[in-house]
Write an enzyme that holds these catalytic residues in place. Sequence first.
Site, PDB file in Angstrom:
ATOM      1  N   ARG A  57     -20.597 100.884 -14.846  1.00  0.00           N
ATOM      2  CA  ARG A  57     -22.016 101.275 -14.933  1.00  0.00           C
ATOM      3  C   ARG A  57     -22.154 102.797 -14.927  1.00  0.00           C
ATOM      4  O   ARG A  57     -22.988 103.360 -15.637  1.00  0.00           O
ATOM      5  CB  ARG A  57     -22.799 100.633 -13.781  1.00  0.00           C
ATOM      6  CG  ARG A  57     -24.317 100.614 -13.982  1.00  0.00           C
ATOM      7  CD  ARG A  57     -25.005 101.844 -13.407  1.00  0.00           C
ATOM      8  NE  ARG A  57     -24.639 102.023 -12.031  1.00  0.00           N
ATOM      9  CZ  ARG A  57     -24.410 103.205 -11.471  1.00  0.00           C
ATOM     10  NH1 ARG A  57     -24.531 104.323 -12.154  1.00  0.00           N
ATOM     11  NH2 ARG A  57     -24.036 103.303 -10.202  1.00  0.00           N
TER      12      ARG A  57
ATOM     13  N   THR B  28     -18.096 112.799 -13.656  1.00  0.00           N
ATOM     14  CA  THR B  28     -17.782 111.521 -14.305  1.00  0.00           C
ATOM     15  C   THR B  28     -17.634 111.711 -15.818  1.00  0.00           C
ATOM     16  O   THR B  28     -18.429 112.422 -16.438  1.00  0.00           O
ATOM     17  CB  THR B  28     -18.911 110.507 -14.004  1.00  0.00           C
ATOM     18  OG1 THR B  28     -19.036 110.394 -12.591  1.00  0.00           O
ATOM     19  CG2 THR B  28     -18.610 109.137 -14.611  1.00  0.00           C
TER      20      THR B  28
ATOM     21  N   ARG C  41     -30.803 108.062 -11.425  1.00  0.00           N
ATOM     22  CA  ARG C  41     -30.967 107.320 -10.153  1.00  0.00           C
ATOM     23  C   ARG C  41     -31.693 106.008 -10.371  1.00  0.00           C
ATOM     24  O   ARG C  41     -31.446 105.032  -9.662  1.00  0.00           O
ATOM     25  CB  ARG C  41     -31.770 108.185  -9.159  1.00  0.00           C
ATOM     26  CG  ARG C  41     -30.963 109.313  -8.603  1.00  0.00           C
ATOM     27  CD  ARG C  41     -31.831 110.317  -7.886  1.00  0.00           C
ATOM     28  NE  ARG C  41     -31.015 111.427  -7.443  1.00  0.00           N
ATOM     29  CZ  ARG C  41     -31.485 112.651  -7.183  1.00  0.00           C
ATOM     30  NH1 ARG C  41     -32.771 112.900  -7.324  1.00  0.00           N
ATOM     31  NH2 ARG C  41     -30.671 113.594  -6.783  1.00  0.00           N
TER      32      ARG C  41
ATOM     33  N   GLU D 135     -25.519 111.389  -7.026  1.00  0.00           N
ATOM     34  CA  GLU D 135     -26.938 111.374  -7.434  1.00  0.00           C
ATOM     35  C   GLU D 135     -27.858 111.498  -6.224  1.00  0.00           C
ATOM     36  O   GLU D 135     -28.891 110.840  -6.144  1.00  0.00           O
ATOM     37  CB  GLU D 135     -27.276 110.098  -8.196  1.00  0.00           C
ATOM     38  CG  GLU D 135     -26.245 109.729  -9.222  1.00  0.00           C
ATOM     39  CD  GLU D 135     -26.681 110.074 -10.618  1.00  0.00           C
ATOM     40  OE1 GLU D 135     -27.848 110.424 -10.816  1.00  0.00           O
ATOM     41  OE2 GLU D 135     -25.820 110.015 -11.507  1.00  0.00           O
TER      42      GLU D 135
HETATM   43  C1  LIG Z   1     -17.118 109.388  -7.943  1.00  0.00           C
HETATM   44  C2  LIG Z   1     -18.122 110.491  -8.057  1.00  0.00           C
HETATM   45  C3  LIG Z   1     -18.672 110.814  -9.302  1.00  0.00           C
HETATM   46  C4  LIG Z   1     -19.558 111.880  -9.421  1.00  0.00           C
HETATM   47  N1  LIG Z   1     -20.056 112.216 -10.655  1.00  0.00           N
HETATM   48  C5  LIG Z   1     -20.808 113.361 -10.802  1.00  0.00           C
HETATM   49  C6  LIG Z   1     -21.215 113.812 -12.102  1.00  0.00           C
HETATM   50  O1  LIG Z   1     -20.967 113.155 -13.116  1.00  0.00           O
HETATM   51  N2  LIG Z   1     -21.877 115.009 -12.190  1.00  0.00           N
HETATM   52  C7  LIG Z   1     -22.174 115.769 -11.098  1.00  0.00           C
HETATM   53  O2  LIG Z   1     -22.752 116.836 -11.259  1.00  0.00           O
HETATM   54  N3  LIG Z   1     -21.810 115.353  -9.838  1.00  0.00           N
HETATM   55  C8  LIG Z   1     -21.136 114.177  -9.673  1.00  0.00           C
HETATM   56  N4  LIG Z   1     -20.739 113.755  -8.411  1.00  0.00           N
HETATM   57  C9  LIG Z   1     -21.012 114.607  -7.269  1.00  0.00           C
HETATM   58  C10 LIG Z   1     -22.096 114.103  -6.332  1.00  0.00           C
HETATM   59  O3  LIG Z   1     -23.354 114.174  -6.947  1.00  0.00           O
HETATM   60  C11 LIG Z   1     -22.009 114.933  -5.043  1.00  0.00           C
HETATM   61  O4  LIG Z   1     -20.820 114.516  -4.389  1.00  0.00           O
HETATM   62  C12 LIG Z   1     -23.215 114.749  -4.131  1.00  0.00           C
HETATM   63  O5  LIG Z   1     -24.338 115.401  -4.660  1.00  0.00           O
HETATM   64  C13 LIG Z   1     -22.959 115.280  -2.704  1.00  0.00           C
HETATM   65  O6  LIG Z   1     -22.405 116.553  -2.733  1.00  0.00           O
HETATM   66  P1  LIG Z   1     -21.089 116.865  -1.863  1.00  0.00           P
HETATM   67  O7  LIG Z   1     -20.074 115.821  -2.128  1.00  0.00           O
HETATM   68  O8  LIG Z   1     -20.727 118.282  -2.130  1.00  0.00           O
HETATM   69  O9  LIG Z   1     -21.533 116.672  -0.361  1.00  0.00           O
HETATM   70  P2  LIG Z   1     -22.271 117.770   0.547  1.00  0.00           P
HETATM   71  O10 LIG Z   1     -23.468 118.305  -0.155  1.00  0.00           O
HETATM   72  O11 LIG Z   1     -21.262 118.723   1.068  1.00  0.00           O
HETATM   73  O12 LIG Z   1     -22.788 116.844   1.742  1.00  0.00           O
HETATM   74  C14 LIG Z   1     -21.925 116.405   2.806  1.00  0.00           C
HETATM   75  C15 LIG Z   1     -22.778 115.675   3.831  1.00  0.00           C
HETATM   76  O13 LIG Z   1     -23.771 116.580   4.357  1.00  0.00           O
HETATM   77  C16 LIG Z   1     -25.044 115.996   4.191  1.00  0.00           C
HETATM   78  N5  LIG Z   1     -26.061 117.047   3.952  1.00  0.00           N
HETATM   79  C17 LIG Z   1     -26.021 118.048   3.037  1.00  0.00           C
HETATM   80  N6  LIG Z   1     -27.125 118.788   3.123  1.00  0.00           N
HETATM   81  C18 LIG Z   1     -27.888 118.243   4.098  1.00  0.00           C
HETATM   82  C19 LIG Z   1     -29.164 118.546   4.679  1.00  0.00           C
HETATM   83  N7  LIG Z   1     -29.916 119.571   4.223  1.00  0.00           N
HETATM   84  N8  LIG Z   1     -29.620 117.774   5.688  1.00  0.00           N
HETATM   85  C20 LIG Z   1     -28.898 116.720   6.133  1.00  0.00           C
HETATM   86  N9  LIG Z   1     -27.691 116.376   5.637  1.00  0.00           N
HETATM   87  C21 LIG Z   1     -27.197 117.130   4.644  1.00  0.00           C
HETATM   88  C22 LIG Z   1     -24.926 115.076   3.009  1.00  0.00           C
HETATM   89  O14 LIG Z   1     -25.944 114.104   2.987  1.00  0.00           O
HETATM   90  C23 LIG Z   1     -23.544 114.504   3.232  1.00  0.00           C
HETATM   91  O15 LIG Z   1     -23.618 113.464   4.172  1.00  0.00           O
HETATM   92  C24 LIG Z   1     -19.906 112.631  -8.256  1.00  0.00           C
HETATM   93  C25 LIG Z   1     -19.385 112.277  -7.007  1.00  0.00           C
HETATM   94  C26 LIG Z   1     -18.510 111.206  -6.906  1.00  0.00           C
HETATM   95  C27 LIG Z   1     -17.950 110.844  -5.550  1.00  0.00           C
END
Ligand SMILES: Cc1cc2nc3c(=O)[nH]c(=O)nc-3n(C[C@H](O)[C@H](O)[C@H](O)COP(=O)(O)OP(=O)(O)OC[C@H]3O[C@@H](n4cnc5c(N)ncnc54)[C@H](O)[C@@H]3O)c2cc1C
Length: 390
Positions: free
Chosen positions: A95, A169, A248, A368
């Site tokens: 998906r 992705t 989303r 997302e």
């Molecule tokens: C398999 C996979 C595919 C993906 N595909 C894409 C893609 O195609 N394109 C793309 O652009 N991205 C993609 N992503 C990235 C995804 O969108 C990000 O991982 C996501 O937005 C979270 O960012 P991060 O992993 O840096 O976590 P972080 O932002 O570092 O967050 C870590 C933790 O802190 C929490 N947190 C952060 N800020 C706050 C706040 N202000 N208050 C409270 N809690 C907070 C978060 O909720 C989380 O629990 C993908 C991720 C995965 C795992």
Amino acid sequence: MAVVSPLDLLDLDALLTDEERDVRALARRVVDDRVRPYVADWYERGEVPVRDLSLEFGKLGLLGMHLTGYGCAGASAVAYGLACLELEAADSGVRSLVSVQGSLAMYAIWKYGSEEQKQRWLPGMAAGELIGCFGLTEPDHGSDPANMATRARRDGDDWVLTGGKMWITNAPVADVAVIWARTDEGVAGFAVPTSTEGFTAREVKLKLSLRASATGEITLDDVRVPESARLPTARGLKAPLSCLTEARFGIVWGALGAARDCLETAIAYAGTREQFGRPIAGFQLTQAKLADMTLELQKGYLLALHLGRRHDAVGLRPEQVSVGKLNNVREAIKIARQCRTILGANGISGEYPVLRHANNLESVLTYEGTSEIHQLVIGQKLTGLSAFAG
Ligand SMILES: Cc1cc2nc3c(=O)[nH]c(=O)nc-3n(C[C@H](O)[C@H](O)[C@H](O)COP(=O)(O)OP(=O)(O)OC[C@H]3O[C@@H](n4cnc5c(N)ncnc54)[C@H](O)[C@@H]3O)c2cc1C
């Protein structure tokens, strides 16, 4: 006694049109033929035939299916949602392939691109001959893309992009990458051919979730593109965020597919697995689990359908999509884990789809917009106060 499938208990099919049921049947058929028999093996190997699947999905009009023109099917949001549900009933990675192609990469070009960009990319992407990805997240900037480090600077008539994107992705197989970068005038988007010098995409290894999906890390080392690669009407961060709202919406539906598949698997298993001389489905504790999961699945479906109908009628506000994504992914992962318990030791085996779905949903919970971020979006709407920073 007749046995009812979890999504048929309330006759929810009565809420769909014939056309919507047809789209669902089409998606179900391709998933049964081309995905289900192979997906456990793809997952185990961490490889998925993205190009073959794209061509197959493209032939059936599933790529960018909710967009109009340029070879896209122009289906309703509800029909698109139902297709996402069926695809994710096989695997969230499959998906994701379709969501990223249609709702992120194609949508960005369709919504913000020039006529030339649309003609160049969209028909091939709708047909599955060209694959797109969407690069917003960076190694150090996920939930907070406003602070992205990737830069685009003007050099004569060209733009030069430097930086990196992470967790993207489809990136390892993509022909075009929609890259979001900071410029002197704010965030801008670029449709970058992945063959451009300085562009590299390395496969992210050691994933324990969404293994039947190609995920990449993109490096942009002085990638030079002409002005004609910039998406002309994408101004500021609200442009990529609007694409995320589109994607989303597909997740709101898709997560239910994973949950339904887990629940159907658990019900079938419980009906044949005997302990203490009787099927475990006959134990009250098992039935309580099945009943509670079915309630959440149906509530999630009604929520998705309501959002879909609103999407088709008047469009959706971002916080409305946050309600759907937060609820349906959170409940889907709970259902997957609960179903896992019903299968006992077999629940951890790839012979059954349940733990694969649960593991996949860990990614869906995060990408997302994490659950926490969606809580903050809803909280901001309820209180008028932003808790995002500071
Ligand atoms: C398999 C996979 C595919 C993906 N595909 C894409 C893609 O195609 N394109 C793309 O652009 N991205 C993609 N992503 C990235 C995804 O969108 C990000 O991982 C996501 O937005 C979270 O960012 P991060 O992993 O840096 O976590 P972080 O932002 O570092 O967050 C870590 C933790 O802190 C929490 N947190 C952060 N800020 C706050 C706040 N202000 N208050 C409270 N809690 C907070 C978060 O909720 C989380 O629990 C993908 C991720 C995965 C795992």
